[in-house]
Design an enzyme around this catalytic site. Structure first.
Site: not given
Length: 406
Positions: A206-208
């Site tokens: 995923g990412n932030r």
């Protein structure tokens, strides 16, 4: 001091308007509550007077010497009707004026926001549909009701949006004093959040991205009169008032939902952060760590470029806003963004500097907007809601140019 009129009509959701009133007063606005007689069946006049510090009346015959049926509407900077019942929407659309609230609506020359609340059947009735269309055509902002529990055991579309969400729309309207809802009649699609690509049943890539900037775009578009579809990827934020929210998880789900919504959209804002890669193979069972063995190798494959696909399909009368999340220094970041602008065939690209504790998850943002035929637009650090308004100013200008040139 900003003068707000809070109209309250006779629905069970009238009690929620007390919270909306508190939000306005605590923000320093002076609020005059104008309930209908039916609204007082749910919340009494002493409550409204105590919370607002202003007199409360339903009739034009009270304090006639002050001509309240004219003065209240003419002196307002904003009128918000919450809840707005089918009856009040009908009276407003047909110009009826049989009490203080409907007289106020006729005399107001400021922005008017309606937050409807009623049963689904009433909201979907052809009469209500026509009344809402009439009000929107005249420049009023009619927020789409929420989906949820209604009176009794019924569930469906017609629930009053959360007071915080209604207040956010009102703030968006007040942020553009004296300006008409320039996206009225437009369909705006906004993507938000970050996608997740599963590795096994418990792990993912995923990412932030928090989704805050995308949600700010959705709120801003609603405040400018648009019908908004919000494609939300793994976001833990309350739904913005007046939006149709489509929830997705993976990049492919985001792709499918966005392409479908974009078919009839006037504007697409790709504020989501799709994962560029996904695991080449999904393990159906949790990958176990085994003593004495090296960690498994994770092979990745590229995900589709959704913005580029949208650009390839884009109609001549459609505006596409792409995003470029960059960690490089500004000259390199802008060079990368210009290449993306061309490759994705976007009309505008918003360049953000991102990183740990920068942009992702923050309440503020700064950006440079690039576009074909315009000089780079520097948007200094500000709230994400304000940044969204600044970008939508550029979008609105593009739409006007399209209309002028056929």
């Amino acid at each position: 001091m900003i003068e707000v009129v809070l109209g309250v009509s006779g629905g069970i959701a009238a009690y929620k308007a007390c919270e909306l009133l508190r939000l306005f007063t605590e923000s320093g606005h002076r609020v005059r509550v104008v309930p209908t007689a039916a609204a007082l069946k749910f919340v009494g006049a002493p409550t409204w007077a105590a919370l607002s510090g202003q007199p409360v009346s339903t009739e034009v015959w009270d304090d006639v010497h002050e001509v309240p049926h004219v003065r209240i509407g003419k002196s307002a900077d904003l009128v918000v009707v919450a809840p707005a019942t089918a009856d009040v929407l009908a009276k407003a659309a047909t110009g009826q004026a049989d009490d203080l609230l409907t007289n106020t609506l006729l005399t107001a020359r400021c922005p008017v926001v309606y937050a409807p609340a009623m049963h689904t059947e009433m909201w979907e009735h052809p009469a209500t549909v026509e009344n809402v269309a009439t009000l929107r055509r005249r420049g009023a902002i009619v927020i789409e009701p929420a989906v949820g529990r209604l009176t009794g055991v019924d569930t469906g579309k017609g629930r009053l949006p959360d007071p915080q969400a209604i207040f956010a729309v009102a703030r968006g309207v007040l942020a553009r004093p004296g300006q008409q809802p320039d996206l009225a009649g437009r369909h705006v699609v906004v993507t938000a959040g970050g996608t997740r690509e599963p590795i096994d049943p418990v792990r993912f890539i995923g990412n932030r991205s928090s989704g805050k900037q995308g949600y700010a775009f959705a709120r801003a578009a609603v405040a400018r009169g648009a019908r908004v579809t919000l494609v939300s990827a793994n976001v833990a934020l309350p739904d913005p008032a007046g939006t149709d929210v489509v929830r997705v998880g993976t990049t492919e789900e985001l792709r499918q939902a966005t392409l479908k919504a974009a078919e009839e959209a006037d504007v697409v804002v790709m504020a989501a952060a799709p994962c560029d890669f996904r695991p080449a193979h999904y393990e159906a069972e949790k990958i176990k760590k085994k003593d004495g063995e090296d960690a498994p190798t994770l092979r990745l494959v590229a995900n589709p470029d959704i913005a580029a696909e949208l650009g390839a399909r884009k109609r001549a009368d459609q505006v596409l806003v792409a995003f470029a999340a960059e960690t490089a220094a500004e000259p390199v970041a802008l060079a990368n963004a210009r290449q993306k602008l061309l490759r994705k065939r976007a009309d505008l690209i918003v360049v953000n500097e991102v990183g740990i504790d920068r942009t992702f998850g923050a309440d503020d943002n700064a950006a440079i907007v690039l576009g074909a035929g315009i000089e780079p637009v520097q948007i200094g650090n500000r709230t994400k809601d304000d940044l969204a308004q600044a970008v939508l100013d550029l979008v609105s200008s593009r739409l006007s140019h399209i209309c002028e040139n056929g």
